[in-house]
Design a protein around this motif. Sequence first.
Motif, PDB file in Angstrom:
ATOM      1  N   HIS A 120      22.074  37.016   0.375  1.00  0.00           N
ATOM      2  CA  HIS A 120      21.162  37.923   0.161  1.00  0.00           C
ATOM      3  C   HIS A 120      21.286  38.698  -1.358  1.00  0.00           C
ATOM      4  O   HIS A 120      22.419  38.942  -1.780  1.00  0.00           O
ATOM      5  N   GLY A 121      20.057  38.710  -2.045  1.00  0.00           N
ATOM      6  CA  GLY A 121      20.081  39.246  -3.214  1.00  0.00           C
ATOM      7  C   GLY A 121      20.681  38.190  -4.372  1.00  0.00           C
ATOM      8  O   GLY A 121      20.675  38.493  -5.358  1.00  0.00           O
ATOM      9  N   GLU A 122      20.784  36.900  -4.014  1.00  0.00           N
ATOM     10  CA  GLU A 122      21.303  35.936  -4.992  1.00  0.00           C
ATOM     11  C   GLU A 122      20.067  35.601  -5.833  1.00  0.00           C
ATOM     12  O   GLU A 122      19.029  35.294  -5.395  1.00  0.00           O
ATOM     13  N   ASN A 123      20.403  35.541  -7.173  1.00  0.00           N
ATOM     14  CA  ASN A 123      19.475  35.209  -8.135  1.00  0.00           C
ATOM     15  C   ASN A 123      19.225  33.686  -8.176  1.00  0.00           C
ATOM     16  O   ASN A 123      20.018  32.819  -8.377  1.00  0.00           O
ATOM     17  N   HIS A 124      18.079  33.257  -7.851  1.00  0.00           N
ATOM     18  CA  HIS A 124      17.742  31.742  -7.795  1.00  0.00           C
ATOM     19  C   HIS A 124      16.692  31.208  -8.918  1.00  0.00           C
ATOM     20  O   HIS A 124      15.887  30.403  -8.933  1.00  0.00           O
ATOM     21  N   ALA A 125      17.071  31.960 -10.070  1.00  0.00           N
ATOM     22  CA  ALA A 125      16.029  31.539 -11.293  1.00  0.00           C
ATOM     23  C   ALA A 125      16.573  30.427 -11.606  1.00  0.00           C
ATOM     24  O   ALA A 125      17.580  29.552 -11.575  1.00  0.00           O
ATOM     25  N   LEU A 126      15.438  29.557 -12.142  1.00  0.00           N
ATOM     26  CA  LEU A 126      15.774  28.050 -12.651  1.00  0.00           C
ATOM     27  C   LEU A 126      16.841  27.780 -13.644  1.00  0.00           C
ATOM     28  O   LEU A 126      17.619  26.949 -13.590  1.00  0.00           O
ATOM     29  N   MET A 127      17.169  28.813 -14.461  1.00  0.00           N
ATOM     30  CA  MET A 127      18.255  28.620 -15.266  1.00  0.00           C
ATOM     31  C   MET A 127      19.509  28.660 -14.779  1.00  0.00           C
ATOM     32  O   MET A 127      20.317  28.164 -15.316  1.00  0.00           O
ATOM     33  N   PHE A 128      19.514  29.107 -13.455  1.00  0.00           N
ATOM     34  CA  PHE A 128      20.765  29.226 -12.746  1.00  0.00           C
ATOM     35  C   PHE A 128      20.913  27.976 -11.744  1.00  0.00           C
ATOM     36  O   PHE A 128      21.898  27.436 -11.418  1.00  0.00           O
ATOM     37  N   GLU A 129      19.657  27.629 -11.275  1.00  0.00           N
ATOM     38  CA  GLU A 129      19.570  26.416 -10.220  1.00  0.00           C
ATOM     39  C   GLU A 129      19.687  25.151 -11.004  1.00  0.00           C
ATOM     40  O   GLU A 129      20.262  24.088 -10.531  1.00  0.00           O
ATOM     41  N   PHE A 130      19.107  25.171 -12.139  1.00  0.00           N
ATOM     42  CA  PHE A 130      19.218  23.741 -13.038  1.00  0.00           C
ATOM     43  C   PHE A 130      19.806  24.129 -14.365  1.00  0.00           C
ATOM     44  O   PHE A 130      18.837  23.974 -15.405  1.00  0.00           O
ATOM     45  N   PRO A 131      21.010  24.694 -14.514  1.00  0.00           N
ATOM     46  CA  PRO A 131      21.344  25.000 -16.409  1.00  0.00           C
ATOM     47  C   PRO A 131      21.262  24.022 -17.084  1.00  0.00           C
ATOM     48  O   PRO A 131      20.877  24.154 -18.113  1.00  0.00           O
ATOM     49  N   GLU A 132      21.597  22.581 -16.807  1.00  0.00           N
ATOM     50  CA  GLU A 132      21.434  21.476 -17.368  1.00  0.00           C
ATOM     51  C   GLU A 132      19.978  20.937 -17.911  1.00  0.00           C
ATOM     52  O   GLU A 132      19.927  20.422 -18.875  1.00  0.00           O
ATOM     53  N   LEU A 133      19.113  21.631 -17.298  1.00  0.00           N
ATOM     54  CA  LEU A 133      17.622  21.341 -17.579  1.00  0.00           C
ATOM     55  C   LEU A 133      16.892  22.625 -18.331  1.00  0.00           C
ATOM     56  O   LEU A 133      15.590  22.195 -18.303  1.00  0.00           O
ATOM     57  N   LYS A 134      17.571  23.639 -18.335  1.00  0.00           N
ATOM     58  CA  LYS A 134      16.697  24.722 -19.041  1.00  0.00           C
ATOM     59  C   LYS A 134      16.103  24.438 -20.284  1.00  0.00           C
ATOM     60  O   LYS A 134      14.883  24.743 -20.449  1.00  0.00           O
ATOM     61  N   ASP A 135      16.438  23.438 -21.103  1.00  0.00           N
ATOM     62  CA  ASP A 135      15.667  23.212 -22.415  1.00  0.00           C
ATOM     63  C   ASP A 135      14.362  22.414 -22.070  1.00  0.00           C
ATOM     64  O   ASP A 135      13.195  22.511 -22.525  1.00  0.00           O
ATOM     65  N   LYS A 136      14.644  21.529 -21.073  1.00  0.00           N
ATOM     66  CA  LYS A 136      13.621  20.514 -20.574  1.00  0.00           C
ATOM     67  C   LYS A 136      12.563  21.375 -19.865  1.00  0.00           C
ATOM     68  O   LYS A 136      11.208  21.363 -20.250  1.00  0.00           O
ATOM     69  N   ILE A 137      12.801  22.417 -19.157  1.00  0.00           N
ATOM     70  CA  ILE A 137      12.159  23.109 -18.485  1.00  0.00           C
ATOM     71  C   ILE A 137      11.162  23.883 -19.397  1.00  0.00           C
ATOM     72  O   ILE A 137       9.994  24.014 -19.383  1.00  0.00           O
ATOM     73  N   HIS A 138      11.753  24.467 -20.414  1.00  0.00           N
ATOM     74  CA  HIS A 138      11.048  25.222 -21.444  1.00  0.00           C
ATOM     75  C   HIS A 138      10.143  24.451 -22.288  1.00  0.00           C
ATOM     76  O   HIS A 138       9.052  24.753 -22.272  1.00  0.00           O
ATOM     77  N   GLU A 139      10.401  23.033 -22.465  1.00  0.00           N
ATOM     78  CA  GLU A 139       9.662  22.462 -23.351  1.00  0.00           C
ATOM     79  C   GLU A 139       8.338  22.131 -22.390  1.00  0.00           C
ATOM     80  O   GLU A 139       7.192  21.806 -22.956  1.00  0.00           O
ATOM     81  N   MET A 140       8.575  21.667 -21.088  1.00  0.00           N
ATOM     82  CA  MET A 140       7.585  21.337 -20.264  1.00  0.00           C
ATOM     83  C   MET A 140       6.657  22.694 -19.998  1.00  0.00           C
ATOM     84  O   MET A 140       5.236  22.367 -19.887  1.00  0.00           O
ATOM     85  N   LYS A 141       7.101  23.694 -20.120  1.00  0.00           N
ATOM     86  CA  LYS A 141       6.086  24.833 -19.731  1.00  0.00           C
ATOM     87  C   LYS A 141       5.344  25.032 -21.076  1.00  0.00           C
ATOM     88  O   LYS A 141       4.106  25.372 -20.860  1.00  0.00           O
ATOM     89  N   MET A 142       5.824  24.868 -22.468  1.00  0.00           N
ATOM     90  CA  MET A 142       4.877  24.923 -23.406  1.00  0.00           C
ATOM     91  C   MET A 142       3.942  23.769 -23.618  1.00  0.00           C
ATOM     92  O   MET A 142       3.004  24.016 -24.137  1.00  0.00           O
ATOM     93  N   ALA A 143       4.230  22.691 -22.972  1.00  0.00           N
ATOM     94  CA  ALA A 143       3.199  21.351 -23.117  1.00  0.00           C
ATOM     95  C   ALA A 143       2.472  21.357 -21.923  1.00  0.00           C
ATOM     96  O   ALA A 143       1.181  20.569 -21.961  1.00  0.00           O
ATOM     97  N   ASP A 144       2.734  21.636 -20.789  1.00  0.00           N
ATOM     98  CA  ASP A 144       1.843  21.632 -19.514  1.00  0.00           C
ATOM     99  C   ASP A 144       1.553  22.798 -18.733  1.00  0.00           C
ATOM    100  O   ASP A 144       2.374  23.458 -18.312  1.00  0.00           O
TER     101      ASP A 144
END
Length: 78
Positions: free
Chosen positions: A2-26
Amino acid sequence: MHGENHALMFEFPELKDKIHEMKMADTAFCRMVDEYHQLDHKIRGLEMAKIPTDDDNFRHLRMRRVQLKDDIYQQISQ
Protein backbone atom coordinates in the motif's frame (compact mmCIF):
# COMPACT_ATOMS: atom_id res chain seq x y z
CA MET A 1 2.26 -2.88 -0.96
CA HIS A 2 0.00 0.00 0.00
CA GLY A 3 1.16 3.48 -0.91
CA GLU A 4 3.92 2.18 -3.17
CA ASN A 5 4.92 4.56 -5.94
CA HIS A 6 4.30 2.99 -9.35
CA ALA A 7 5.60 5.95 -11.35
CA LEU A 8 6.91 4.89 -14.74
CA MET A 9 10.43 6.01 -13.86
CA PHE A 10 10.40 3.35 -11.11
CA GLU A 11 8.54 0.73 -13.14
CA PHE A 12 10.76 1.09 -16.22
CA PRO A 13 13.96 2.88 -15.11
CA GLU A 14 15.91 1.66 -18.14
CA LEU A 15 13.29 3.18 -20.48
CA LYS A 16 12.83 6.61 -18.89
CA ASP A 17 14.67 8.44 -21.70
CA LYS A 18 12.64 6.66 -24.36
CA ILE A 19 9.39 7.44 -22.51
CA HIS A 20 10.38 11.10 -22.38
CA GLU A 21 11.23 11.15 -26.11
CA MET A 22 7.94 9.50 -27.03
CA LYS A 23 5.98 11.92 -24.83
CA MET A 24 7.55 14.82 -26.71
CA ALA A 25 6.86 13.28 -30.14
CA ASP A 26 3.41 11.70 -29.72
CA THR A 27 0.50 13.57 -28.11
CA ALA A 28 -1.64 10.42 -27.73
CA PHE A 29 1.20 8.66 -25.93
CA CYS A 30 1.71 11.74 -23.76
CA ARG A 31 -1.97 11.75 -22.77
CA MET A 32 -1.78 8.05 -21.89
CA VAL A 33 1.32 8.60 -19.72
CA ASP A 34 -0.34 11.59 -18.06
CA GLU A 35 -3.46 9.53 -17.31
CA TYR A 36 -1.27 6.79 -15.83
CA HIS A 37 0.57 9.33 -13.66
CA GLN A 38 -2.67 10.93 -12.39
CA LEU A 39 -4.23 7.54 -11.71
CA ASP A 40 -1.16 6.31 -9.82
CA HIS A 41 -1.18 9.48 -7.70
CA LYS A 42 -4.90 9.04 -6.94
CA ILE A 43 -4.48 5.36 -6.02
CA ARG A 44 -1.56 6.11 -3.70
CA GLY A 45 -3.66 8.76 -1.99
CA LEU A 46 -6.52 6.31 -1.48
CA GLU A 47 -4.14 3.65 -0.17
CA MET A 48 -2.57 6.08 2.29
CA ALA A 49 -6.08 7.01 3.48
CA LYS A 50 -6.60 3.28 4.13
CA ILE A 51 -9.52 2.89 1.72
CA PRO A 52 -10.56 -0.81 1.79
CA THR A 53 -9.07 -2.79 -1.09
CA ASP A 54 -12.35 -4.62 -1.65
CA ASP A 55 -14.05 -1.44 -2.83
CA ASP A 56 -15.19 -1.99 -6.46
CA ASN A 57 -14.24 1.51 -7.58
CA PHE A 58 -10.78 1.19 -6.05
CA ARG A 59 -10.28 -2.18 -7.75
CA HIS A 60 -11.36 -0.65 -11.06
CA LEU A 61 -8.81 2.17 -10.66
CA ARG A 62 -6.03 -0.32 -9.99
CA MET A 63 -7.01 -2.44 -12.99
CA ARG A 64 -7.05 0.65 -15.23
CA ARG A 65 -3.52 1.49 -14.02
CA VAL A 66 -2.35 -2.01 -14.94
CA GLN A 67 -4.00 -1.73 -18.35
CA LEU A 68 -2.35 1.63 -19.01
CA LYS A 69 1.02 0.31 -17.88
CA ASP A 70 0.71 -2.63 -20.29
CA ASP A 71 -0.32 -0.32 -23.15
CA ILE A 72 2.56 2.04 -22.44
CA TYR A 73 5.05 -0.82 -22.32
CA GLN A 74 3.76 -2.23 -25.61
CA GLN A 75 4.27 1.12 -27.30
CA ILE A 76 7.76 1.75 -25.93
CA SER A 77 8.95 -1.76 -26.75
CA GLN A 78 7.94 -1.62 -30.44
